[in-house]
Enzyme design. Structure first.
Site, PDB file in Angstrom:
ATOM      1  N   CYS A  64       0.817  -1.210   0.000  1.00 36.52           N
ATOM      2  CA  CYS A  64       0.000   0.000   0.000  1.00 36.52           C
ATOM      3  C   CYS A  64       0.855   1.266   0.000  1.00 36.52           C
ATOM      4  O   CYS A  64       2.024   1.249   0.372  1.00 36.52           O
ATOM      5  CB  CYS A  64      -0.897  -0.037   1.230  1.00 36.52           C
ATOM      6  SG  CYS A  64      -2.455   0.788   0.907  1.00 36.52           S
ATOM      7  N   ASP A 182      -6.277  -2.870  11.158  1.00 34.61           N
ATOM      8  CA  ASP A 182      -5.083  -2.034  11.307  1.00 34.61           C
ATOM      9  C   ASP A 182      -4.951  -1.662  12.783  1.00 34.61           C
ATOM     10  O   ASP A 182      -5.893  -1.830  13.570  1.00 34.61           O
ATOM     11  CB  ASP A 182      -5.265  -0.775  10.427  1.00 34.61           C
ATOM     12  CG  ASP A 182      -3.992   0.045  10.282  1.00 34.61           C
ATOM     13  OD1 ASP A 182      -2.917  -0.401  10.736  1.00 34.61           O
ATOM     14  OD2 ASP A 182      -4.071   1.144   9.698  1.00 34.61           O
TER      15      ASP A 182
HETATM   16  O1  LIG Z   1      -0.604   5.207   4.729  1.00 30.02           O
HETATM   17  C1  LIG Z   1      -1.247   6.177   5.134  1.00 30.02           C
HETATM   18  O2  LIG Z   1      -0.705   7.287   5.260  1.00 30.02           O
HETATM   19  C2  LIG Z   1      -2.692   6.030   5.481  1.00 30.02           C
HETATM   20  C3  LIG Z   1      -3.443   7.163   5.697  1.00 30.02           C
HETATM   21  C4  LIG Z   1      -4.783   7.067   5.972  1.00 30.02           C
HETATM   22  C5  LIG Z   1      -5.396   5.840   6.044  1.00 30.02           C
HETATM   23  C6  LIG Z   1      -4.662   4.683   5.815  1.00 30.02           C
HETATM   24  C7  LIG Z   1      -3.316   4.753   5.531  1.00 30.02           C
HETATM   25  N1  LIG Z   1      -2.536   3.622   5.316  1.00 30.02           N
HETATM   26  C8  LIG Z   1      -2.944   2.284   5.549  1.00 30.02           C
HETATM   27  O3  LIG Z   1      -2.556   1.862   6.846  1.00 30.02           O
HETATM   28  C9  LIG Z   1      -2.311   0.462   6.839  1.00 30.02           C
HETATM   29  C10 LIG Z   1      -1.066   0.108   7.621  1.00 30.02           C
HETATM   30  O4  LIG Z   1       0.052   0.802   7.199  1.00 30.02           O
HETATM   31  P1  LIG Z   1       1.513   0.491   7.800  1.00 30.02           P
HETATM   32  O5  LIG Z   1       1.998  -0.775   7.140  1.00 30.02           O
HETATM   33  O6  LIG Z   1       1.377   0.336   9.277  1.00 30.02           O
HETATM   34  O7  LIG Z   1       2.353   1.651   7.426  1.00 30.02           O
HETATM   35  C11 LIG Z   1      -2.243   0.059   5.388  1.00 30.02           C
HETATM   36  O8  LIG Z   1      -3.436  -0.625   5.084  1.00 30.02           O
HETATM   37  C12 LIG Z   1      -2.246   1.329   4.630  1.00 30.02           C
HETATM   38  O9  LIG Z   1      -3.027   1.160   3.490  1.00 30.02           O
END
Ligand SMILES: O=C(O)c1ccccc1N[C@@H]1O[C@H](COP(=O)(O)O)[C@@H](O)[C@H]1O
Length: 264
Positions: A64, A182
């Protein structure tokens, strides 16, 4: 006997198809093999391979926060199943509509069936419908209600932030086959690189197609998969160039994919 080299490709969420086969000479000498012997051997090996693939489906991988075509192609090349583009304006990984279309075009040219996911937060329904036409799927990562998800199904799922058992109970209110879990971090929507207590979502992963997210990287994804047995894993910050949330590190992507395969 000649060895069969085969490539299997996912054609949708659950199915695989054998896309190419080739024969190479055996290390043992067999000069008497006929063409029809080879055909029979190939057919037998193909049948065995199909069975192995049908029963050995791997945990799916979504990467992502893609902000450019090069990183998108690196994900495809490394063996990811999906990429996510972040359409949340407050995100460090936000992509404009113009950047989005450049990336989607590059992906469509390289891998027409590859799954692309739009990460959105609290958008009006009409805008979500518009993005649904351009992406394979929507990830609702804001404070959307269960009712707001309904008209977008089945090509959408809710991302829920998990801090305690009450959050897990609330997650069950969202319809659809898929859910993403998450970490819950006060004052942010996601993408924080923070892990949460995976034991909280073990049951949820039995009931739904659960994508596990939050602080995953190559060092912990094996343990995460062993603990939760999710349908898919999702990573944003854990495969970035350190200190640059807008660029992925292809070596970290490859390490992540290798660890998911090792755990599956
Ligand atoms: O990545 C971002 O900035 C974000 C902003 C708003 C909503 C979701 C976002 N990211 C999502 O968060 C999870 C976990 O990310 P990480 O691996 O802990 O960095 C992932 O699904 C991103 O799509």
């Amino acid at each position: 006997m000649p060895a069969l080299h085969a490539t299997a490709t996912r054609v949708n969420d659950d199915d695989y198809v054998l896309t190419s086969t080739s024969l190479s000479p055996s290390t043992t000498t067999s000069t008497t093999t006929t063409t029809s012997d080879v055909d029979v051997d190939v057919r037998r090996q193909r049948a065995r391979l199909t069975v192995v693939l049908a029963f050995g489906a791997m945990t799916k991988i979504k990467i992502c926060g893609i902000t450019n075509p090069e990183d998108a192609l690196a994900c495809i090349e490394a063996g990811a199943d999906a990429i996510g583009l972040n359409l949340v304006p407050t995100s460090k990984r936000y992509v404009t509509p113009e950047e989005t279309r450049v990336i989607l075009r590059a992906v469509a040219a390289a891998a027409p069936k590859f799954l692309t996911v739009a990460v959105v937060a609290d958008l009006p329904l009409a805008e979500m419908f518009e993005w649904q036409h351009e992406f394979g799927c929507l990830q609702l990562h804001g404070n959307e209600t269960p009712q707001q998800l309904l008209p977008l199904l089945p090509h959408a799922y809710k991302a829920v932030r998990i801090g305690d058992a009450q959050d897990v109970a609330s997650a069950a209110n969202f319809a659809g086959e898929h859910l993403l879990a998450d970490a819950k971090v006060a004052g942010t929507l996601g993408g924080t690189g923070t892990i949460f207590d995976w034991t909280l979502v073990r049951e949820l992963a039995r009931a739904r197609k659960l994508t596990l997210a939050g602080g995953l990287d190559a060092t912990n994804v094996h343990e995460a998969i062993s603990s939760v047995k999710p349908y898919a894993v999702d990573v944003a910050s854990g495969v970035e160039l350190v200190g640059n949330p807008r660029r992925k590190d292809s070596a970290r992507i490859r390490d992540f994919v290798r660890e998911v395969k090792r755990a599956s």
